[in-house]
Design a protein around this motif. Structure first.
Motif, PDB file in Angstrom:
ATOM      1  N   ILE A  46       6.683  -5.246  -1.482  1.00 28.07           N
ATOM      2  CA  ILE A  46       7.809  -4.354  -1.205  1.00 28.07           C
ATOM      3  C   ILE A  46       7.244  -3.091  -0.564  1.00 28.07           C
ATOM      4  O   ILE A  46       6.485  -2.365  -1.197  1.00 28.07           O
ATOM      5  CB  ILE A  46       8.576  -4.027  -2.497  1.00 28.07           C
ATOM      6  CG1 ILE A  46       9.052  -5.329  -3.153  1.00 28.07           C
ATOM      7  CG2 ILE A  46       9.743  -3.090  -2.216  1.00 28.07           C
ATOM      8  CD1 ILE A  46       9.404  -5.192  -4.601  1.00 28.07           C
ATOM      9  N   LYS A  47       7.615  -2.864   0.714  1.00 28.38           N
ATOM     10  CA  LYS A  47       7.005  -1.760   1.453  1.00 28.38           C
ATOM     11  C   LYS A  47       8.008  -1.010   2.303  1.00 28.38           C
ATOM     12  O   LYS A  47       9.013  -1.553   2.729  1.00 28.38           O
ATOM     13  CB  LYS A  47       5.902  -2.288   2.375  1.00 28.38           C
ATOM     14  CG  LYS A  47       4.729  -2.876   1.632  1.00 28.38           C
ATOM     15  CD  LYS A  47       3.628  -3.277   2.584  1.00 28.38           C
ATOM     16  CE  LYS A  47       2.426  -3.756   1.801  1.00 28.38           C
ATOM     17  NZ  LYS A  47       1.317  -4.095   2.640  1.00 28.38           N
ATOM     18  N   LYS A  48       7.690   0.253   2.535  1.00 29.33           N
ATOM     19  CA  LYS A  48       8.362   1.060   3.550  1.00 29.33           C
ATOM     20  C   LYS A  48       7.241   1.519   4.467  1.00 29.33           C
ATOM     21  O   LYS A  48       6.373   2.273   4.045  1.00 29.33           O
ATOM     22  CB  LYS A  48       9.085   2.251   2.918  1.00 29.33           C
ATOM     23  CG  LYS A  48       9.860   3.058   3.936  1.00 29.33           C
ATOM     24  CD  LYS A  48      10.767   4.053   3.246  1.00 29.33           C
ATOM     25  CE  LYS A  48      11.522   4.864   4.257  1.00 29.33           C
ATOM     26  NZ  LYS A  48      12.812   4.280   4.604  1.00 29.33           N
ATOM     27  N   GLY A  49       7.239   0.985   5.680  1.00 32.51           N
ATOM     28  CA  GLY A  49       6.094   1.194   6.557  1.00 32.51           C
ATOM     29  C   GLY A  49       4.904   0.466   5.966  1.00 32.51           C
ATOM     30  O   GLY A  49       4.998  -0.708   5.636  1.00 32.51           O
ATOM     31  N   LYS A  50       3.795   1.166   5.752  1.00 31.68           N
ATOM     32  CA  LYS A  50       2.616   0.546   5.145  1.00 31.68           C
ATOM     33  C   LYS A  50       2.497   0.870   3.658  1.00 31.68           C
ATOM     34  O   LYS A  50       1.600   0.403   2.982  1.00 31.68           O
ATOM     35  CB  LYS A  50       1.351   0.995   5.886  1.00 31.68           C
ATOM     36  CG  LYS A  50       1.291   0.488   7.313  1.00 31.68           C
ATOM     37  CD  LYS A  50      -0.021   0.875   7.954  1.00 31.68           C
ATOM     38  CE  LYS A  50      -0.074   0.490   9.413  1.00 31.68           C
ATOM     39  NZ  LYS A  50      -0.221  -0.922   9.656  1.00 31.68           N
ATOM     40  N   LYS A  51       3.417   1.702   3.156  1.00 29.58           N
ATOM     41  CA  LYS A  51       3.342   2.175   1.768  1.00 29.58           C
ATOM     42  C   LYS A  51       4.133   1.257   0.832  1.00 29.58           C
ATOM     43  O   LYS A  51       5.281   0.914   1.105  1.00 29.58           O
ATOM     44  CB  LYS A  51       3.921   3.591   1.713  1.00 29.58           C
ATOM     45  CG  LYS A  51       3.860   4.237   0.361  1.00 29.58           C
ATOM     46  CD  LYS A  51       4.482   5.629   0.417  1.00 29.58           C
ATOM     47  CE  LYS A  51       4.610   6.177  -0.981  1.00 29.58           C
ATOM     48  NZ  LYS A  51       5.654   7.170  -1.100  1.00 29.58           N
ATOM     49  N   GLU A  52       3.510   0.865  -0.278  1.00 29.62           N
ATOM     50  CA  GLU A  52       4.213   0.067  -1.276  1.00 29.62           C
ATOM     51  C   GLU A  52       5.158   0.967  -2.066  1.00 29.62           C
ATOM     52  O   GLU A  52       4.800   2.074  -2.447  1.00 29.62           O
ATOM     53  CB  GLU A  52       3.215  -0.612  -2.220  1.00 29.62           C
ATOM     54  CG  GLU A  52       2.463  -1.721  -1.528  1.00 29.62           C
ATOM     55  CD  GLU A  52       1.917  -2.759  -2.490  1.00 29.62           C
ATOM     56  OE1 GLU A  52       2.449  -2.899  -3.600  1.00 29.62           O
ATOM     57  OE2 GLU A  52       0.958  -3.427  -2.097  1.00 29.62           O
TER      58      GLU A  52
END
Length: 77
Positions: A46-52
């Motif tokens: 689950i990510k937004k961009g490369k951040k979990e």
């Protein structure tokens, strides 16, 4: 055994994440009025961009889910 086991067919679902049920680990995604229900697994990314991030951070937002047999491989917001 099932002839569909490990078929490897990935399906992409895009739309607004309407809800997440923590008890059943299911997502409801709405796209053009059509609802899709997809289940998270222990290995779902689950990510937004490369951040979990947490799945609850994406409720009400547009997401893209890649799944196989309605089991999510990844959710991106």
């Amino acid at each position: 055994g099932s002839i569909f086991a490990n078929c490897g067919i990935k399906v992409e679902t895009a739309g607004k994440l309407k809800s997440f049920d923590a008890e059943t680990k299911t997502l409801v995604i709405v796209d053009k009025g059509k609802e899709s229900t997809i289940t998270l697994t222990p290995t779902t990314e689950i990510k937004k961009g490369k951040k979990e991030i947490k799945i609850t951070d994406l409720v009400g937002k547009n997401v893209k889910v890649v799944s196989e047999h309605n089991k999510a491989d990844s959710v991106t917001g």
